[in-house]
Design a protein around this motif. Structure first.
Motif, PDB file in Angstrom:
ATOM      1  N   SER A  51      -2.864  -0.484   9.573  1.00  0.00           N
ATOM      2  CA  SER A  51      -4.292  -0.339   9.305  1.00  0.00           C
ATOM      3  C   SER A  51      -4.535   0.206   7.906  1.00  0.00           C
ATOM      4  CB  SER A  51      -4.941   0.576  10.340  1.00  0.00           C
ATOM      5  OG  SER A  51      -4.373   1.865  10.305  1.00  0.00           O
ATOM      6  N   GLN A  52      -3.691   1.154   7.466  1.00  0.00           N
ATOM      7  CA  GLN A  52      -3.827   1.688   6.113  1.00  0.00           C
ATOM      8  C   GLN A  52      -3.540   0.610   5.086  1.00  0.00           C
ATOM      9  OE1 GLN A  52      -0.998   4.972   6.740  1.00  0.00           O
ATOM     10  NE2 GLN A  52      -2.660   6.378   6.256  1.00  0.00           N
ATOM     11  N   MET A  53      -2.527  -0.218   5.359  1.00  0.00           N
ATOM     12  CA  MET A  53      -2.187  -1.311   4.458  1.00  0.00           C
ATOM     13  C   MET A  53      -3.346  -2.282   4.328  1.00  0.00           C
ATOM     14  SD  MET A  53      -1.401  -4.782   4.698  1.00  0.00           S
ATOM     15  CE  MET A  53      -0.818  -4.945   6.388  1.00  0.00           C
ATOM     16  N   LEU A  91      -5.262  -3.368   0.947  1.00  0.00           N
ATOM     17  CA  LEU A  91      -5.324  -4.764   0.523  1.00  0.00           C
ATOM     18  C   LEU A  91      -6.766  -5.215   0.330  1.00  0.00           C
ATOM     19  CD1 LEU A  91      -2.632  -6.587   2.697  1.00  0.00           C
ATOM     20  CD2 LEU A  91      -2.665  -6.392   0.218  1.00  0.00           C
ATOM     21  N   GLU A  92      -7.611  -4.860   1.288  1.00  0.00           N
ATOM     22  CA  GLU A  92      -9.005  -5.281   1.200  1.00  0.00           C
ATOM     23  C   GLU A  92      -9.683  -4.693  -0.032  1.00  0.00           C
ATOM     24  OE1 GLU A  92     -10.853  -4.340   4.908  1.00  0.00           O
ATOM     25  OE2 GLU A  92      -9.920  -6.014   5.969  1.00  0.00           O
ATOM     26  N   ASP A  93      -9.370  -3.438  -0.334  1.00  0.00           N
ATOM     27  CA  ASP A  93      -9.949  -2.818  -1.533  1.00  0.00           C
ATOM     28  C   ASP A  93      -9.487  -3.541  -2.793  1.00  0.00           C
ATOM     29  OD1 ASP A  93     -11.297  -0.977  -0.028  1.00  0.00           O
ATOM     30  OD2 ASP A  93      -9.855   0.645  -0.328  1.00  0.00           O
ATOM     31  N   ALA A  94      -8.189  -3.834  -2.839  1.00  0.00           N
ATOM     32  CA  ALA A  94      -7.638  -4.482  -4.032  1.00  0.00           C
ATOM     33  C   ALA A  94      -8.187  -5.891  -4.199  1.00  0.00           C
ATOM     34  CB  ALA A  94      -6.109  -4.512  -3.947  1.00  0.00           C
ATOM     35  N   ILE A  95      -8.219  -6.645  -3.108  1.00  0.00           N
ATOM     36  CA  ILE A  95      -8.703  -8.026  -3.185  1.00  0.00           C
ATOM     37  C   ILE A  95     -10.208  -8.053  -3.392  1.00  0.00           C
ATOM     38  CG2 ILE A  95      -8.948 -10.189  -1.882  1.00  0.00           C
ATOM     39  CD1 ILE A  95      -6.241  -9.449  -0.556  1.00  0.00           C
ATOM     40  N   GLY A  96     -10.905  -7.070  -2.822  1.00  0.00           N
ATOM     41  CA  GLY A  96     -12.348  -6.999  -3.006  1.00  0.00           C
ATOM     42  C   GLY A  96     -12.753  -6.780  -4.450  1.00  0.00           C
ATOM     43  N   LEU A 118      -3.443  -8.769  -9.008  1.00  0.00           N
ATOM     44  CA  LEU A 118      -3.114  -7.915  -7.873  1.00  0.00           C
ATOM     45  C   LEU A 118      -1.737  -7.260  -7.995  1.00  0.00           C
ATOM     46  CD1 LEU A 118      -4.407 -10.158  -4.947  1.00  0.00           C
ATOM     47  CD2 LEU A 118      -5.328  -7.935  -5.622  1.00  0.00           C
ATOM     48  N   ARG A 119      -0.927  -7.777  -8.889  1.00  0.00           N
ATOM     49  CA  ARG A 119       0.455  -7.317  -8.946  1.00  0.00           C
ATOM     50  C   ARG A 119       0.577  -5.803  -9.086  1.00  0.00           C
ATOM     51  NH1 ARG A 119       5.367  -9.693 -12.694  1.00  0.00           N
ATOM     52  NH2 ARG A 119       6.938  -8.196 -12.006  1.00  0.00           N
ATOM     53  N   THR A 120      -0.125  -5.237 -10.053  1.00  0.00           N
ATOM     54  CA  THR A 120      -0.032  -3.798 -10.282  1.00  0.00           C
ATOM     55  C   THR A 120      -0.514  -3.008  -9.072  1.00  0.00           C
ATOM     56  OG1 THR A 120      -0.358  -4.105 -12.655  1.00  0.00           O
ATOM     57  CG2 THR A 120      -0.763  -1.901 -11.758  1.00  0.00           C
ATOM     58  N   ALA A 121      -1.617  -3.505  -8.459  1.00  0.00           N
ATOM     59  CA  ALA A 121      -2.207  -2.781  -7.334  1.00  0.00           C
ATOM     60  C   ALA A 121      -1.367  -2.872  -6.066  1.00  0.00           C
ATOM     61  CB  ALA A 121      -3.612  -3.318  -7.062  1.00  0.00           C
ATOM     62  N   LEU A 122      -0.662  -3.988  -5.895  1.00  0.00           N
ATOM     63  CA  LEU A 122       0.036  -4.221  -4.634  1.00  0.00           C
ATOM     64  C   LEU A 122       1.519  -3.901  -4.677  1.00  0.00           C
ATOM     65  CD1 LEU A 122      -1.535  -7.653  -3.580  1.00  0.00           C
ATOM     66  CD2 LEU A 122      -2.274  -5.345  -2.971  1.00  0.00           C
ATOM     67  N   GLU A 123       2.165  -4.191  -5.776  1.00  0.00           N
ATOM     68  CA  GLU A 123       3.617  -4.075  -5.831  1.00  0.00           C
ATOM     69  C   GLU A 123       4.090  -2.663  -5.505  1.00  0.00           C
ATOM     70  OE1 GLU A 123       5.504  -4.841  -9.641  1.00  0.00           O
ATOM     71  OE2 GLU A 123       6.980  -6.088  -8.591  1.00  0.00           O
ATOM     72  N   GLY A 169       3.058  -4.904   4.928  1.00  0.00           N
ATOM     73  CA  GLY A 169       2.635  -5.793   6.004  1.00  0.00           C
ATOM     74  C   GLY A 169       2.470  -7.193   5.507  1.00  0.00           C
ATOM     75  N   GLY A 170       1.391  -7.865   5.872  1.00  0.00           N
ATOM     76  CA  GLY A 170       1.176  -9.239   5.458  1.00  0.00           C
ATOM     77  C   GLY A 170      -0.272  -9.501   5.159  1.00  0.00           C
ATOM     78  N   PHE A 171      -0.532 -10.568   4.398  1.00  0.00           N
ATOM     79  CA  PHE A 171      -1.901 -10.906   4.033  1.00  0.00           C
ATOM     80  C   PHE A 171      -2.712 -11.401   5.222  1.00  0.00           C
ATOM     81  CE2 PHE A 171      -0.010 -11.071  -0.237  1.00  0.00           C
ATOM     82  CZ  PHE A 171      -0.920 -10.268  -0.898  1.00  0.00           C
ATOM     83  N   ASP A 172      -2.030 -11.749   6.311  1.00  0.00           N
ATOM     84  CA  ASP A 172      -2.767 -12.215   7.482  1.00  0.00           C
ATOM     85  C   ASP A 172      -3.577 -11.102   8.127  1.00  0.00           C
ATOM     86  OD1 ASP A 172      -0.514 -10.827   8.316  1.00  0.00           O
ATOM     87  OD2 ASP A 172      -0.241 -12.065  10.115  1.00  0.00           O
TER      88      ASP A 172
END
Length: 235
Positions: A139-141, A145-150, A195-200, A205-208
């Motif tokens: 859930s934290q992941m 992810l949503e914040d970064a992609i948003g 997204l690389r810097t924010a996610l790496e 988990g997964g993007f699903d």
């Protein structure tokens, strides 16, 4: 949202029902078929809407309006394209219209850029073993992810969600968005690079898991759409 199989007018309506049967039943104003189609389509339509709109609330409004438009003119669906493609295009157009009304229009221009599409620009979740971040709660992941992609601009966010969250091919995305496939590839490249810097190194988990639309939200959406269709005499 768990759908219960229902026997109605000799048509079995449930999770295993063929899409063609559900569409035919919905065209005959079968409420259970409408609910089952909504259940199946909710994740994709919400993610498409969220790819354009700046917030979950705005995206949810687009989802509801999309269903109302689609089921109101369901008799015009001839099966020349997949039903998911047909309604996805309605969702895209609806979201763009709403974005324009809110002065948030994003321009989908044709981009020509020489990029190496074979290089990996994002370390996707779960693809590196024994990362300390793997202990991160799902859930934290998802929130991260949503914040970064948003934060991505809409012209990058939408194709990224369609590709990574919905698993759509580049060609299908290009068709649905009326874009050149090269443009889609370019935007996917740019989205992953941003997204690389924010996610790496921070997700496990997964993007699903991003921008889900299930459970109570899924039920509520079906209830609202069905209630409005009844008011309009469509069910």
């Amino acid at each position: 949202m768990k759908a219960q199989p229902i026997q109605q007018d000799r048509i079995f309506i449930g999770p295993a029902s063929a899409e063609e049967e559900l569409i035919a039943a919905a065209q005959n104003h079968n409420e259970d078929a409408v609910r089952e189609l909504i259940r199946r389509l909710n994740p994709r339509i919400f993610r498409v809407a969220r790819g354009i709109m700046a917030s979950d609330a705005e995206a949810e409004e687009v989802v509801q309006e999309t269903y109302l438009k689609a089921f109101t003119k369901l008799d015009t669906f001839r099966g020349e394209a997949r039903f998911s493609t047909w309604i996805t295009r309605i969702a895209v157009n609806t979201a763009l219209m709403q974005a324009r009304r809110a002065h948030l229009q994003e321009e989908y221009d044709t981009v020509t850029e020489d990029v190496n599409f074979t290089s990996r620009v994002v370390v996707f979740p779960g693809q590196e073993a024994n990362r300390p971040e793997a202990d991160m709660g799902r859930s934290q992941m998802r929130v991260f992810l949503e914040d970064a992609i948003g934060c991505l601009p809409a012209e990058l966010r939408l194709p990224f969600l369609m590709r990574e969250a919905e698993g759509m091919s580049v060609l299908d995305i290009a068709k649905d968005l009326s874009l050149n496939p090269i443009t889609v590839k370019t935007r996917l490249f740019r989205a992953r690079r941003r997204l690389r810097t924010a996610l790496e190194g921070r997700i496990g988990g997964g993007f699903d898991a991003i921008f889900p639309f299930d459970g109570k939200r899924c039920v509520n959406m079906a209830d609202r759409v069905v209630d409005q269709l009844k008011v309009e005499g469509r069910l």
